[in-house]
Each structure stands twice: as C-alpha cells, then as structure tokens.
Design a protein around this motif. Sequence first.
Motif, PDB file in Angstrom:
ATOM      1  N   HIS A  74      36.110  36.555  34.687  1.00 56.27           N
ATOM      2  CA  HIS A  74      37.188  35.976  35.579  1.00 56.27           C
ATOM      3  C   HIS A  74      37.564  34.626  34.946  1.00 56.27           C
ATOM      4  O   HIS A  74      38.911  34.200  34.884  1.00 56.27           O
ATOM      5  CB  HIS A  74      36.526  35.806  36.906  1.00 56.27           C
ATOM      6  CG  HIS A  74      37.290  34.990  37.769  1.00 56.27           C
ATOM      7  ND1 HIS A  74      38.589  35.527  38.433  1.00 56.27           N
ATOM      8  CD2 HIS A  74      37.154  33.806  38.475  1.00 56.27           C
ATOM      9  CE1 HIS A  74      38.825  34.560  39.250  1.00 56.27           C
ATOM     10  NE2 HIS A  74      38.104  33.609  39.348  1.00 56.27           N
ATOM     11  N   ASP A 185      30.639  29.137  43.269  1.00 60.33           N
ATOM     12  CA  ASP A 185      31.510  29.861  44.149  1.00 60.33           C
ATOM     13  C   ASP A 185      31.891  28.907  45.224  1.00 60.33           C
ATOM     14  O   ASP A 185      32.712  29.410  46.067  1.00 60.33           O
ATOM     15  CB  ASP A 185      30.732  30.898  44.604  1.00 60.33           C
ATOM     16  CG  ASP A 185      29.444  30.766  45.032  1.00 60.33           C
ATOM     17  OD1 ASP A 185      29.083  29.603  45.627  1.00 60.33           O
ATOM     18  OD2 ASP A 185      28.473  31.518  45.090  1.00 60.33           O
TER      19      ASP A 185
ATOM     20  N   LEU B  27      41.665  43.169  52.671  1.00 58.68           N
ATOM     21  CA  LEU B  27      41.567  43.152  51.105  1.00 58.68           C
ATOM     22  C   LEU B  27      41.775  44.723  50.747  1.00 58.68           C
ATOM     23  O   LEU B  27      42.325  45.142  49.772  1.00 58.68           O
ATOM     24  CB  LEU B  27      40.174  42.692  50.831  1.00 58.68           C
ATOM     25  CG  LEU B  27      39.718  42.542  49.200  1.00 58.68           C
ATOM     26  CD1 LEU B  27      38.637  41.541  49.258  1.00 58.68           C
ATOM     27  CD2 LEU B  27      39.280  43.913  48.718  1.00 58.68           C
ATOM     28  N   GLY B 188      36.948  37.860  46.224  1.00 57.27           N
ATOM     29  CA  GLY B 188      37.842  37.340  45.328  1.00 57.27           C
ATOM     30  C   GLY B 188      37.366  38.316  44.119  1.00 57.27           C
ATOM     31  O   GLY B 188      38.346  38.948  43.518  1.00 57.27           O
ATOM     32  N   GLU B 191      37.789  42.012  44.564  1.00 57.57           N
ATOM     33  CA  GLU B 191      39.460  42.374  44.761  1.00 57.57           C
ATOM     34  C   GLU B 191      39.978  42.498  43.271  1.00 57.57           C
ATOM     35  O   GLU B 191      40.501  43.470  42.993  1.00 57.57           O
ATOM     36  CB  GLU B 191      40.125  41.588  45.573  1.00 57.57           C
ATOM     37  CG  GLU B 191      41.869  41.738  45.455  1.00 57.57           C
ATOM     38  CD  GLU B 191      42.572  41.244  46.789  1.00 57.57           C
ATOM     39  OE1 GLU B 191      41.740  40.324  47.560  1.00 57.57           O
ATOM     40  OE2 GLU B 191      43.778  41.278  46.816  1.00 57.57           O
ATOM     41  N   GLU B 192      39.458  41.560  42.531  1.00 57.74           N
ATOM     42  CA  GLU B 192      39.971  41.603  41.143  1.00 57.74           C
ATOM     43  C   GLU B 192      39.354  42.763  40.568  1.00 57.74           C
ATOM     44  O   GLU B 192      40.010  43.555  39.573  1.00 57.74           O
ATOM     45  CB  GLU B 192      39.246  40.327  40.212  1.00 57.74           C
ATOM     46  CG  GLU B 192      40.139  39.254  40.629  1.00 57.74           C
ATOM     47  CD  GLU B 192      39.608  38.258  39.499  1.00 57.74           C
ATOM     48  OE1 GLU B 192      39.713  38.107  38.262  1.00 57.74           O
ATOM     49  OE2 GLU B 192      39.334  37.082  40.009  1.00 57.74           O
TER      50      GLU B 192
END
Lengths: 200, 200
Positions: A74, A185, B27, B188, B191-192
């Motif tokens: 990421h 996070d 989501l 997050g 979802e990625e």
Amino acid sequence: MTEPVIEFFWDPVSPYTYLASTRIEALALRVGAVLRWRPFLLGKVLEATGNRPNIDVPAKGRHMLADLARWAQHYGVPLVAPPIFPISTVTALRAGLAAEQAGRGPAFATAVMRAYWGEGRDISQAQTLLAVAAAAGLDGAALLAQTQEPAIKDALRSNTDEAVRRGAFGAPTFFVGEQMFWGNDRLGILEECLAGDLSA
Amino acid sequence: MTEPVIEFFWDPVSPYTYLASTRIEALALRVGAVLRWRPFLLGKVLEATGNRPNIDVPAKGRHMLADLARWAQHYGVPLVAPPIFPISTVTALRAGLAAEQAGRGPAFATAVMRAYWGEGRDISQAQTLLAVAAAAGLDGAALLAQTQEPAIKDALRSNTDEAVRRGAFGAPTFFVGEQMFWGNDRLGILEECLAGDLSA
C-alpha cells in the motif's frame, strides 16, 4: 500561531513503526507540524504496562506477516521478514539519541528502521550500525562510542519512562500535546486531528 | 465473473466491530462484493487463541475511549460508553442467527450493535432485544424463543470454531476466501484488495 509539534516515539524493533516512519515526515509537512523523533525502548514499555508483543498470541503473529506485506505494498516500501526477530535495539536507540545531538536524528532513525525492516540487516551489530550511521552522514565510530556514555543511557531510560507516564503502551506512539495516537493505522486520524477536521 | 464474498464475523461486544458495521455495507457495494454477516462469540475466540481484551492492559483501555471517540467523529456515527461493559452477547448473537434464517440478519446485526454502542442500551436483556428485533422488522418473541433451540446454539458455536480454525483472534474479522482482515482500521486495506489495487 505556533506550529503544532508531533512527538514520534520509535523503536526499530516494531515493524509498524518502520511503516509509519516512511510516511510521517510528509504528513508533518502537509499539516505544517514540527516533527520530533524520540527513541524509546518498546520492550520496557510493554513490561511496564503489562502489554505483550503481537507474536505472543500465535494466531496474531501469523496474521501480522500478511498484514505487514499489505501495508508495505500500500505504501510502496520494501519490507522483509528479518532473519532475527525480535532483536536487541538498545544500542541502535542510544545511537539514535547520539545522532539527535549531532543534528541527524531523523536521518539515522529512518536509516536504521529501513536497514532492519526494509533490508533484513542485523541492527544489533556494531558493524551494521556503523554502516547505517555513515549512510545518515554521521561518524559511526564516534556515535557508537557515545552509546556507552551514561548521559545517553539515561536519556533513553528517561524517554521510555516519560512515554509510559504519558500513557504509551506500544509503538509507534505519537503525541500532539497530551493527545496520544497509537499505531501506523492511526496516521489518517492523526492527520485529521492536526488539520482540525476532528476535535477529539 | 463471480462476485467476491466478504464474510464479516461480528460480536456486538466489540466497539470496533460496531464502527465497522456502519461502513461495511457501503464498502461491499462499491467493490461489487456480496456481504455475509456471521455472528461469533468473541470471548470464546480470545479464550481459544490466548488473546486478551484491550481493557486487560489498563493503559490500552484508557486510550481506547479517546480512540473510539475519534473514529465515531470521523465516521459521523453516535458512540457512547455503554453503562455495562463487557456484556453478555450470547443471546444477541443467537438472535442474530435466528434473524438470518428470517432473512433479516444484517438489519438485526446493525440494529443490535447500534443499540449497544450508539445508544448505550443493555442488549443482554430480553426486553432490549425485543425492541431491537421489532426495529429490524422481526417478530421479537419468536426470535427470542429460537435462541433456546439447540440448532441455533450449535450454529453459534460452529461459527466461532470455524473463525478460530481459519485464523481469527479478534473482532471484527473479515474473510475474502482465506484472506483474513482484522480490525475496523483495515477497511481501507480490505477495499484496496477487493478493488485489485493490492495483490497481498
């Protein structure tokens, strides 16, 4: 108006601290904050608070590897499973304090975390620390000599005790005044608070 | 191409699971995934894995309140410190399974987590669960009767055991196939991964 200060308590033993270290400078710039890197000894923090490392819960330890790989992807940063884990970071942290006195604290901190988590190098060894110091523009031999000075040893203990007193129980820990933020996070939440989008 | 499935293991005792419950449906819609709500008993998961609740480390427990308040503000959802914590959620979870059979699993799950963390209601009480069931369009009395059926009791144990077997150690836990995601703070990353931006 005075610029806000972000205090970043770091220990290279923590992979999430390494991850945060790759983003925190850009974050501070975006919100116009001063960033203060503060070495502390995570092992002592866990001991003082009764907290335990993730790997003490086997299922958590197993999951952590997948989770770290996702974060590294990421962020677009290298991450390896280091050959030795956990590792003694006390000399590296003292060297971090000595580097601070030489005005190269952030450069050394960044380099030592990358050496361990990005490159899998053994940062408990003097030889590795010498190379890391050189890469951070420091005189490694002088830095290592300083790690044996009582004032440097005391400073590390003092940072650690202070973090615990202010509420820390893990790493990375960030403070903005006495508002505490824990974890790589929470960088998003930290940034929102500094940008004034969160009052909490 | 088959739609991906997100399995969402939830227990209303967990405030971070409540927070995740306020975002997970949107989501799933965004990434075109099917969402499957799966009640499980967090206490048994902690017991089975040797993990401990946050509040077992006092400094962590204290920090959690500030952290939760920030997330609630970030999401724009209500969050209160419930009068009773932790609380027995076994009846609520069994009711969740009964609601699932009636085709109202997500509505009940959402409502029961909001009742506890958004409104501070005592979801260990039959009276509260009756009201929550009604709000979710269910016959509360029938639902509560079902919570005493062996098949429902077994189903809760079975979900819990399955989650542990697949690697869960906390809540909320999400699975996409055998890829596991732990924590509201991983939505997050989840979802990625579903959007194909992360391969890990």
